[in-house]
Scaffold this motif. Structure first.
Motif, PDB file in Angstrom:
ATOM      1  N   VAL B  37       0.856  -1.187   0.000  1.00  0.00           N
ATOM      2  CA  VAL B  37       0.000   0.000   0.000  1.00  0.00           C
ATOM      3  C   VAL B  37       0.893   1.239   0.000  1.00  0.00           C
ATOM      4  O   VAL B  37       1.728   1.411   0.882  1.00  0.00           O
ATOM      5  N   ILE B  38       0.728   2.104  -1.001  1.00  0.00           N
ATOM      6  CA  ILE B  38       1.530   3.324  -1.092  1.00  0.00           C
ATOM      7  C   ILE B  38       0.870   4.434  -0.278  1.00  0.00           C
ATOM      8  O   ILE B  38       1.514   5.127   0.479  1.00  0.00           O
ATOM      9  N   GLU B  39      -0.412   4.576  -0.449  1.00  0.00           N
ATOM     10  CA  GLU B  39      -1.124   5.607   0.310  1.00  0.00           C
ATOM     11  C   GLU B  39      -2.499   5.097   0.689  1.00  0.00           C
ATOM     12  O   GLU B  39      -3.177   4.453  -0.119  1.00  0.00           O
ATOM     13  N   VAL B 109       4.908  10.400  -0.935  1.00  0.00           N
ATOM     14  CA  VAL B 109       3.638  10.612  -0.223  1.00  0.00           C
ATOM     15  C   VAL B 109       3.903  11.104   1.190  1.00  0.00           C
ATOM     16  O   VAL B 109       3.285  12.063   1.666  1.00  0.00           O
ATOM     17  N   SER B 110       4.864  10.453   1.878  1.00  0.00           N
ATOM     18  CA  SER B 110       5.146  10.843   3.268  1.00  0.00           C
ATOM     19  C   SER B 110       5.707  12.263   3.318  1.00  0.00           C
ATOM     20  O   SER B 110       5.371  13.045   4.213  1.00  0.00           O
ATOM     21  N   ALA B 111       6.538  12.599   2.324  1.00  0.00           N
ATOM     22  CA  ALA B 111       7.112  13.946   2.270  1.00  0.00           C
ATOM     23  C   ALA B 111       6.006  14.978   2.085  1.00  0.00           C
ATOM     24  O   ALA B 111       5.998  16.024   2.739  1.00  0.00           O
ATOM     25  N   ARG B 112       5.060  14.646   1.204  1.00  0.00           N
ATOM     26  CA  ARG B 112       3.959  15.563   0.939  1.00  0.00           C
ATOM     27  C   ARG B 112       3.124  15.773   2.211  1.00  0.00           C
ATOM     28  O   ARG B 112       2.790  16.899   2.573  1.00  0.00           O
ATOM     29  N   GLU B 113       2.855  14.659   2.888  1.00  0.00           N
ATOM     30  CA  GLU B 113       2.058  14.746   4.119  1.00  0.00           C
ATOM     31  C   GLU B 113       2.803  15.560   5.167  1.00  0.00           C
ATOM     32  O   GLU B 113       2.208  16.384   5.863  1.00  0.00           O
ATOM     33  N   ALA B 114       4.116  15.309   5.279  1.00  0.00           N
ATOM     34  CA  ALA B 114       4.915  16.006   6.283  1.00  0.00           C
ATOM     35  C   ALA B 114       4.916  17.509   6.013  1.00  0.00           C
ATOM     36  O   ALA B 114       4.750  18.315   6.934  1.00  0.00           O
ATOM     37  N   SER B 115       5.083  17.861   4.745  1.00  0.00           N
ATOM     38  CA  SER B 115       5.120  19.289   4.403  1.00  0.00           C
ATOM     39  C   SER B 115       3.782  19.947   4.709  1.00  0.00           C
ATOM     40  O   SER B 115       3.721  21.059   5.238  1.00  0.00           O
TER      41      SER B 115
END
Lengths: 81, 183
Positions: B37-39, B109-115
């Motif tokens: 699962v990626i996202e 995805v994690s970077a986007r969420e973190a930002s």
């Protein structure tokens, strides 16, 4: 019948919004942009009116149809019902 | 491995447990088939553009995953059986995805969420600090600007009067200078 001089007067060159703005992408989840290319009745507005290029109109068409499938956009009528 | 994304619309009156159950079963099918699962995103309640099974609202859940066609057909079979699921749609994003691609996508995805989270936090902290430290000074500044604005408005009005009655011009000028001093 006189020739139609008004036609030339009122014609303005339409340009493809997706070609002009590279940041604007076509995605079926992006309902806000898709709304601009759908009539009040929920119909896809033809290319000759909105002025998108053939490539983008094809992508747009598919995106709108996908958005309809998952109930982001209506098949017919406004979103209220 | 192929990359897919699936959107599921669940019944709005279904409880938290049922929603989690559906999500768990789908993730289990994906991971059992050596996919990943990626996202996974719960979009929550949304208004539907048209009625689906006599429902006006729907609970949206979004999956972005790498898997095989067999797993997708299994997931969709489960959705069709489940009464909680109103509608679903799976879209193939890429015909082939390597394991490196999967890890990259997860990182993105994690970077986007973190930002996004950082932005929200930054906005909140900024507001708080402003209120805490500059609370008094801000109020003062506001008062000052208000006073100035009032004075300016008065001055303008006086200037208009000047044009009308030239005789009183000197007096009004004096008053404006006084007002400025006060400010």
């Amino acid at each position: 019948m006189a020739p139609r001089p008004q036609k030339k007067l009122f014609s303005r060159r339409k340009s493809c919004r997706f070609c002009g703005d590279k940041e604007l992408t076509i995605n079926y989840k992006d309902v806000k942009t898709l709304r601009n290319f759908v009539s009040e009745r929920g119909k896809i507005i033809p290319r000759r009116i909105v002025g998108t290029c053939a490539t983008h109109q094809r992508q747009l068409c598919e995106a709108i149809k996908q958005a309809r499938q998952i109930a982001f956009l209506p098949y017919s009528g406004s979103s209220q019902g | 491995m192929r990359r897919y994304e699936t959107i599921v619309i669940l019944r709005p009156n279904s409880g938290e447990e049922e929603i989690n159950k559906v999500i768990e079963t789908t993730t289990k099918i994906i991971t059992d088939d050596k996919g990943s699962v990626i996202e996974l995103n719960k979009w929550g309640m949304k208004k539907l553009a048209y009625l689906i099974k006599k429902e006006t609202l729907g609970y949206y859940a979004y999956f972005d995953f790498a898997s095989t066609p067999a797993a997708v057909s299994e997931i969709e079979r489960k959705f069709r059986i489940d009464d909680v699921v109103l509608k679903y749609m799976t879209i193939k994003l890429a015909a082939a995805i390597t394991e490196e691609g999967v890890t990259e996508a997860i990182a993105a995805v994690s970077a986007r969420e973190a930002s996004a989270a950082a932005e929200i936090e930054a906005a909140e902290t900024d507001d708080k600090t402003e209120v805490k430290t500059d609370g008094k000074t801000e109020v003062k500044a506001e008062v000052k600007t208000e006073v100035k604005a009032e004075v300016k408005a008065e001055v303008k009005a006086e200037v208009k009067d000047e044009v009308k009655a030239e005789g009183t011009a000197v007096v009004s000028k004096e008053t404006t200078t006084e007002a400025k001093k006060e400010a």
